[in-house]
Enzyme design. Structure first.
Site, PDB file in Angstrom:
ATOM      1  N   GLY A  28       8.981   2.490   0.015  1.00 22.27           N
ATOM      2  CA  GLY A  28       8.573   3.589  -0.847  1.00 22.27           C
ATOM      3  C   GLY A  28       9.185   4.889  -0.385  1.00 22.27           C
ATOM      4  O   GLY A  28      10.042   4.914   0.518  1.00 22.27           O
ATOM      5  N   GLY A  29       8.742   5.982  -0.977  1.00 18.82           N
ATOM      6  CA  GLY A  29       9.318   7.270  -0.665  1.00 18.82           C
ATOM      7  C   GLY A  29       9.065   7.728   0.752  1.00 18.82           C
ATOM      8  O   GLY A  29       9.821   8.525   1.301  1.00 18.82           O
ATOM      9  N   GLY A  31       8.443   5.544   3.465  1.00 17.12           N
ATOM     10  CA  GLY A  31       8.835   4.598   4.499  1.00 17.12           C
ATOM     11  C   GLY A  31       8.892   3.191   3.979  1.00 17.12           C
ATOM     12  O   GLY A  31       9.067   2.960   2.781  1.00 17.12           O
ATOM     13  N   VAL A  33       7.750  -1.265   4.974  1.00 14.66           N
ATOM     14  CA  VAL A  33       7.030  -2.251   5.771  1.00 14.66           C
ATOM     15  C   VAL A  33       7.953  -3.437   5.989  1.00 14.66           C
ATOM     16  O   VAL A  33       8.575  -3.941   5.046  1.00 14.66           O
ATOM     17  CB  VAL A  33       5.728  -2.720   5.079  1.00 14.66           C
ATOM     18  CG1 VAL A  33       5.026  -3.769   5.933  1.00 14.66           C
ATOM     19  CG2 VAL A  33       4.804  -1.539   4.829  1.00 14.66           C
ATOM     20  N   LYS A  48       4.755  -1.071   9.724  1.00 14.94           N
ATOM     21  CA  LYS A  48       4.891   0.005   8.749  1.00 14.94           C
ATOM     22  C   LYS A  48       5.585   1.182   9.427  1.00 14.94           C
ATOM     23  O   LYS A  48       5.091   1.723  10.408  1.00 14.94           O
ATOM     24  CB  LYS A  48       3.514   0.420   8.219  1.00 14.94           C
ATOM     25  CG  LYS A  48       3.569   1.528   7.176  1.00 14.94           C
ATOM     26  CD  LYS A  48       2.178   1.978   6.743  1.00 14.94           C
ATOM     27  CE  LYS A  48       1.541   1.016   5.797  1.00 14.94           C
ATOM     28  NZ  LYS A  48       0.306   1.616   5.188  1.00 14.94           N
ATOM     29  N   ASP A 142      -8.820   4.566  -2.096  1.00 18.33           N
ATOM     30  CA  ASP A 142      -7.705   4.024  -2.876  1.00 18.33           C
ATOM     31  C   ASP A 142      -7.815   2.510  -3.050  1.00 18.33           C
ATOM     32  O   ASP A 142      -6.825   1.788  -2.940  1.00 18.33           O
ATOM     33  CB  ASP A 142      -6.374   4.387  -2.225  1.00 18.33           C
ATOM     34  CG  ASP A 142      -5.196   4.291  -3.200  1.00 18.33           C
ATOM     35  OD1 ASP A 142      -5.429   4.354  -4.425  1.00 18.33           O
ATOM     36  OD2 ASP A 142      -4.044   4.163  -2.738  1.00 18.33           O
TER      37      ASP A 142
END
Length: 308
Positions: A28-29, A31, A33, A48, A142
Site C-alpha cells: 500500500g501507500g 508500506g 507485508v 510489515k 477499523d
C-alpha cells in the site's frame, strides 16, 4: 515473463536482517507485508514494513510503533500475535504471526453470503479478539472484512490495529466508511460500542452478501449510517434482533462491549440453530477456505496482507 509476486521485484528498501523474503503478501501507500522465513529458527512469519516516505512522517511512524506495542499487550488466539518490533535508522518493521488462510473480504468477494452458522462462527471468533482488546482498554476502530482472517481450521482472527486507540483517547476520526458507526461520522470519540457496530455491519454482509448501507458517495453513506432505518429485515428472521441491537444508531443503545455482544450471539445462535451450530459453521468455513486456497493461491495469508 517474471512472476509479479517474486519478492525480488518488490524488495523493501530495507530488509530486516535474519529473515529471508518468500513473497509479497500486500502493498500500500505506507508500506508492504512480506511472507518471510526466520533464518535462525526456520519459522515462517509475516513482516510489515513501513516505507521510507512514511517513516519520515512522525505521525505515521508513531502510529506504526503504537500498533506493535498494542498488539504485544493482547494475548488471544483471536488476535494476530506480534513476535518483534524493530526500528532503526534504516527502517521499521513489525514481525507477526503468519496466519494460514484467507481474509473474510476475500471470502465474500469469491463466495458471497455464507450460511448463518458460518457467519456466526466468524463473528464469534473476531468478537473474542475484540473482547481481549476492550479488556485492555483498546478500541480497534477499523473492524471490516479485510481485517478478519479465517484460518484453514475455520477459526477467525482479528488483524491490523493500525488506527486503534486507547478507550477515551482524543484522536481524529478514522475508519472504513461502509462499516463506520454514526459517532465516527460525527467525529466523536470511539468506544467499544463503535467496534460492535462495525462487527455487526460485517456480520450483516456475511449473512446477506451485501453491506447494510450502500451509498455511492461519502455524503450518502454518512446520512445512511446516521439516520437510515436499520435493514435487519434483509437478514434471517432468527438473527434480526441481534443485528438491530448491534447496529443501533446510538452507542448507548448497543451492547457496551464485544464480550456483552458475544453473550447475545451465543444465545441467539443456540436458540436458532441448536447446540451444534459452531461445529457446523467451522466445517463450512474450512470447506470455503480450502476451495479458495486451491483456486486462488495468492489469497493465502491475505489477512496478513493489509498494508500499514
Amino acid at each position: 515473463m517474471s512472476d509479479p509476486r517474486d519478492p525480488r521485484r518488490s524488495e523493501p528498501e530495507w530488509s530486516l536482517p535474519g529473515y529471508r523474503a518468500l513473497r509479497v503478501l500486500g502493498e500500500g501507500g505506507s508500506g508492504k507485508v512480506v511472507h518471510a522465513v526466520d533464518e535462525r529458527s526456520g519459522a515462517e512469519v509475516a513482516i510489515k514494513y513501513l516505507n521510507e516516505e512514511s517513516r519520515a512522517r512522525p505521525g505515521l511512524l508513531r502510529s506504526f510503533r503504537d500498533e506493535a506495542q498494542l498488539l504485544r499487550q493482547l494475548d488471544s488466539p483471536h488476535v494476530v500475535r506480534v513476535h518483534d518490533y524493530v526500528e532503526t535508522a534504516e527502517g521499521a518493521a513489525i514481525v507477526m504471526e503468519l496466519i494460514e488462510g484467507v481474509s473474510l473480504g476475500a471470502m465474500l468477494r469469491a463466495n458471497g453470503a455464507a450460511v448463518p452458522e458460518a457467519a456466526l462462527s466468524v463473528l464469534k471468533g473476531s468478537l473474542l479478539g475484540l473482547a481481549a482488546a476492550h479488556a485492555a482498554g483498546v478500541v480497534h476502530r477499523d473492524y471490516k472484512p479485510g481485517n478478519v482472517m479465517v484460518s484453514n481450521h475455520g477459526v477467525s482472527t482479528l488483524v491490523d490495529f493500525g488506527i486503534a486507540v486507547r478507550q477515551g483517547a482524543d484522536a481524529p476520526s478514522a475508519g472504513t466508511p461502509p462499516y463506520m458507526a454514526p459517532e465516527q461520522w460525527r467525529g466523536e470519540p470511539a468506544s467499544p460500542a463503535t467496534d460492535v457496530y462495525a462487527a455487526t455491519a460485517t456480520f450483516f454482509e456475511c449473512l446477506t452478501g451485501e453491506r447494510p448501507y450502500t451509498g455511492a458517495t461519502m455524503a450518502e453513506l454518512a446520512v445512511q449510517h446516521i439516520t437510515a432505518p436499520i435493514p435487519e429485515h434483509r437478514a434471517p428472521e432468527e438473527l434480526r434482533a441481534l443485528i438491530g441491537h448491534g447496529l443501533a444508531k446510538s452507542a448507548e443503545e448497543r451492547p457496551v462491549s464485544a464480550a456483552a455482544f458475544l453473550t447475545e450471539l451465543e444465545a441467539a445462535a443456540g436458540a436458532a440453530y441448536g447446540p451444534d451450530w459452531e461445529r457446523r459453521g467451522r466445517r463450512a468455513l474450512v470447506a470455503i477456505v480450502a476451495l479458495l486456497a486451491a483456486l486462488l493461491p495468492s489469497a493465502l495469508g491475505d489477512a496478513n496482507a493489509t498494508p500499514p
